[in-house]
Design a protein around this motif. Structure first.
Motif, short mmCIF file in Angstrom:
data_model
loop_
_atom_site.label_atom_id
_atom_site.label_comp_id
_atom_site.label_asym_id
_atom_site.label_seq_id
_atom_site.Cartn_x
_atom_site.Cartn_y
_atom_site.Cartn_z
N UNK A 118 -9.26 18.45 -11.76
CA UNK A 118 -9.08 19.17 -10.49
C UNK A 118 -9.60 20.60 -10.57
N UNK A 119 -10.08 21.09 -9.45
CA UNK A 119 -10.58 22.46 -9.39
C UNK A 119 -9.50 23.39 -8.85
N UNK A 120 -9.62 24.65 -9.18
CA UNK A 120 -8.72 25.68 -8.64
C UNK A 120 -9.39 26.35 -7.44
N UNK A 121 -8.57 26.75 -6.47
CA UNK A 121 -9.07 27.53 -5.34
C UNK A 121 -7.96 28.45 -4.86
N UNK A 122 -8.15 29.07 -3.69
CA UNK A 122 -7.15 30.03 -3.20
C UNK A 122 -5.85 29.35 -2.81
N UNK A 123 -5.87 28.03 -2.65
CA UNK A 123 -4.67 27.32 -2.21
C UNK A 123 -3.84 26.77 -3.37
N UNK A 124 -4.49 26.35 -4.43
CA UNK A 124 -3.76 25.72 -5.54
C UNK A 124 -4.58 25.79 -6.82
N UNK A 125 -3.88 25.88 -7.93
CA UNK A 125 -4.55 25.93 -9.23
C UNK A 125 -4.84 24.51 -9.72
N UNK A 126 -5.68 24.43 -10.72
CA UNK A 126 -5.99 23.15 -11.34
C UNK A 126 -4.74 22.51 -11.94
N UNK A 127 -3.92 23.32 -12.63
CA UNK A 127 -2.70 22.79 -13.24
C UNK A 127 -1.74 22.25 -12.19
N UNK A 128 -1.62 22.97 -11.06
CA UNK A 128 -0.75 22.50 -9.98
C UNK A 128 -1.22 21.14 -9.47
N UNK A 129 -2.52 21.02 -9.22
CA UNK A 129 -3.04 19.75 -8.70
C UNK A 129 -2.83 18.61 -9.70
N UNK A 130 -2.96 18.91 -10.98
CA UNK A 130 -2.76 17.87 -11.99
C UNK A 130 -1.30 17.40 -12.00
N UNK A 131 -0.36 18.34 -11.92
CA UNK A 131 1.05 17.96 -11.89
C UNK A 131 1.39 17.18 -10.62
N UNK A 132 0.87 17.65 -9.49
CA UNK A 132 1.14 16.98 -8.22
C UNK A 132 0.56 15.57 -8.20
N UNK A 133 -0.59 15.39 -8.82
CA UNK A 133 -1.21 14.07 -8.87
C UNK A 133 -0.27 13.05 -9.51
N UNK A 134 0.40 13.44 -10.59
CA UNK A 134 1.34 12.53 -11.24
C UNK A 134 2.52 12.18 -10.34
N UNK A 135 3.07 13.19 -9.67
CA UNK A 135 4.22 12.95 -8.79
C UNK A 135 3.83 12.07 -7.61
N UNK A 136 2.64 12.33 -7.03
CA UNK A 136 2.21 11.54 -5.88
C UNK A 136 1.88 10.11 -6.27
N UNK A 193 0.83 -1.20 0.00
CA UNK A 193 0.00 0.00 0.00
C UNK A 193 0.87 1.26 0.00
N UNK A 194 0.32 2.31 -0.56
CA UNK A 194 1.00 3.60 -0.56
C UNK A 194 -0.01 4.71 -0.38
N UNK A 195 0.33 5.69 0.44
CA UNK A 195 -0.54 6.84 0.63
C UNK A 195 0.34 8.08 0.69
N UNK A 196 0.09 9.00 -0.24
CA UNK A 196 0.91 10.20 -0.34
C UNK A 196 -0.02 11.41 -0.46
N UNK A 197 0.33 12.48 0.23
CA UNK A 197 -0.46 13.70 0.08
C UNK A 197 0.41 14.94 0.26
N UNK A 198 -0.11 16.05 -0.24
CA UNK A 198 0.52 17.35 -0.08
C UNK A 198 -0.46 18.26 0.64
N UNK A 199 0.00 18.90 1.70
CA UNK A 199 -0.83 19.85 2.44
C UNK A 199 0.05 21.02 2.86
N UNK A 200 -0.60 22.11 3.21
CA UNK A 200 0.17 23.30 3.60
C UNK A 200 0.97 23.02 4.86
N UNK A 201 0.35 22.35 5.83
CA UNK A 201 1.02 21.91 7.04
C UNK A 201 0.58 20.49 7.35
N UNK A 202 1.42 19.74 8.01
CA UNK A 202 1.06 18.38 8.40
C UNK A 202 -0.23 18.42 9.23
N UNK A 203 -1.20 17.61 8.84
CA UNK A 203 -2.46 17.58 9.56
C UNK A 203 -3.53 18.45 8.95
#
Length: 291
Positions: free
Chosen positions: A258-276, A183-193
């Motif tokens: 992915x949707x864009x919001x004040x924290x991250x753009x759609x393009x950012x989330x798409x790129x991060x999804x591949x890396x994660x 199993x693998x679980x990876x995420x990106x958040x502004x701060x842990x938690x």
């Protein structure tokens, strides 16, 4: 802000909770740990006429090993599920997901059923449930039913639960088959938690280095978590070589919205999804090699 006025009842049994919900004419909400609902109440994003507290119902607590599944009762705290040897041994993806949920203090109060019922778009428990094809049981005053997780999560904070239903337990299937599960679980958040900006959950079955089965779920896209079959299909029957991973990543990035919001753009989330995804698969493969 403060919550709008509401009535409060503490149910002594599931039957009583269901009767109270039935009598609320669609204006009732269930509360257990309150780690998701209380902030919604405070911000007046939720304005129920009645809160039905189920936290003292003993039959809604506990973890059981049944034929082919791990049954986690709705009011089981996230901390107790994380500490459970049954969960760690039989559904390790849920254990990994739980380690990313909030902080120790919130896991001590937050419940498994509460997270599933509130269905936050970035909720790690919902991701694990979807990846494992979890079935979710609910009861009303009139009947009981089981809903597959693929049909349960319908959108941001929206589920298949009816207004008069109380979620009672989640049934997590135990993967079986020749080989080793990782199993693998990876995420990106502004701060842990914090809530995840984006997260990827992977569970895979390996036989002699070949991927025989794999589930991939992405959360934090803006709505409900998504089971990405298009990314999983190219990996089955392969040894997860770089070319195989590249095809899966391309399929993942091409199939999510992915949707864009004040924290991250759609393009950012798409790129991060591949890396994660790449990291989660590497974690799952390493995990399986240790068994």
């Amino acid at each position: 802000m403060k919550a709008a006025n509401f009535d409060y009842s503490c149910a002594a049994s599931i039957d009583e909770a269901c009767r109270l919900l039935a009598g609320a004419n669609g204006e009732g909400r269930v509360i257990a740990g309150g780690q998701t609902l209380v902030p919604l109440l405070a911000m007046r994003l939720a304005r129920p006429a009645l809160l039905v507290d189920v936290n003292r119902i003993e039959e809604l607590r506990g973890i059981e090993l049944r034929a082919g599944v791990v049954a986690v009762k709705a009011c089981t705290t996230q901390a107790n599920a994380l500490a459970s040897e049954i969960v760690r041994e039989k559904v390790p993806l849920l254990a990994k997901a739980l380690s990313f949920v909030g902080h120790t203090q919130t896991r001590n109060r937050g419940t498994i059923g509460g997270s599933l019922a509130n269905a936050d778009p970035a909720a790690e428990i919902c991701m694990a449930a979807l990846a494992l094809d979890c079935d979710i049981a609910a009861r009303s005053a009139a009947s009981e039913r089981i809903t597959p997780s693929a049909k349960f999560f319908q959108g941001a904070m929206t589920t298949a639960l009816a207004s008069d239903e109380c979620l009672t337990e989640a049934l997590f299937p135990i993967w079986k088959g020749e080989g080793r599960t990782g199993t693998g679980f990876q995420e990106v958040s502004i701060r842990r938690g914090d809530f995840a900006l984006l997260a990827v959950a992977v569970q895979a079955l390996f036989d002699d280095g070949v991927c025989r089965r794999i589930a991939i779920v992405v959360g934090g896209l803006g709505g409900a978590p998504v089971r990405v079959h298009a990314a999983a299909a190219p990996l089955v029957g392969t040894r997860l070589e770089p070319n195989d991973l590249s095809r899966a990543i391309a399929a993942l990035q091409g199939s999510i919205e992915p949707q864009s919001d004040i924290h991250a753009s759609s393009d950012y989330r798409r790129r991060v999804a591949g890396a994660l995804l790449e990291r989660a698969i590497a974690e799952a493969r390493s995990d399986a090699a240790k068994v």
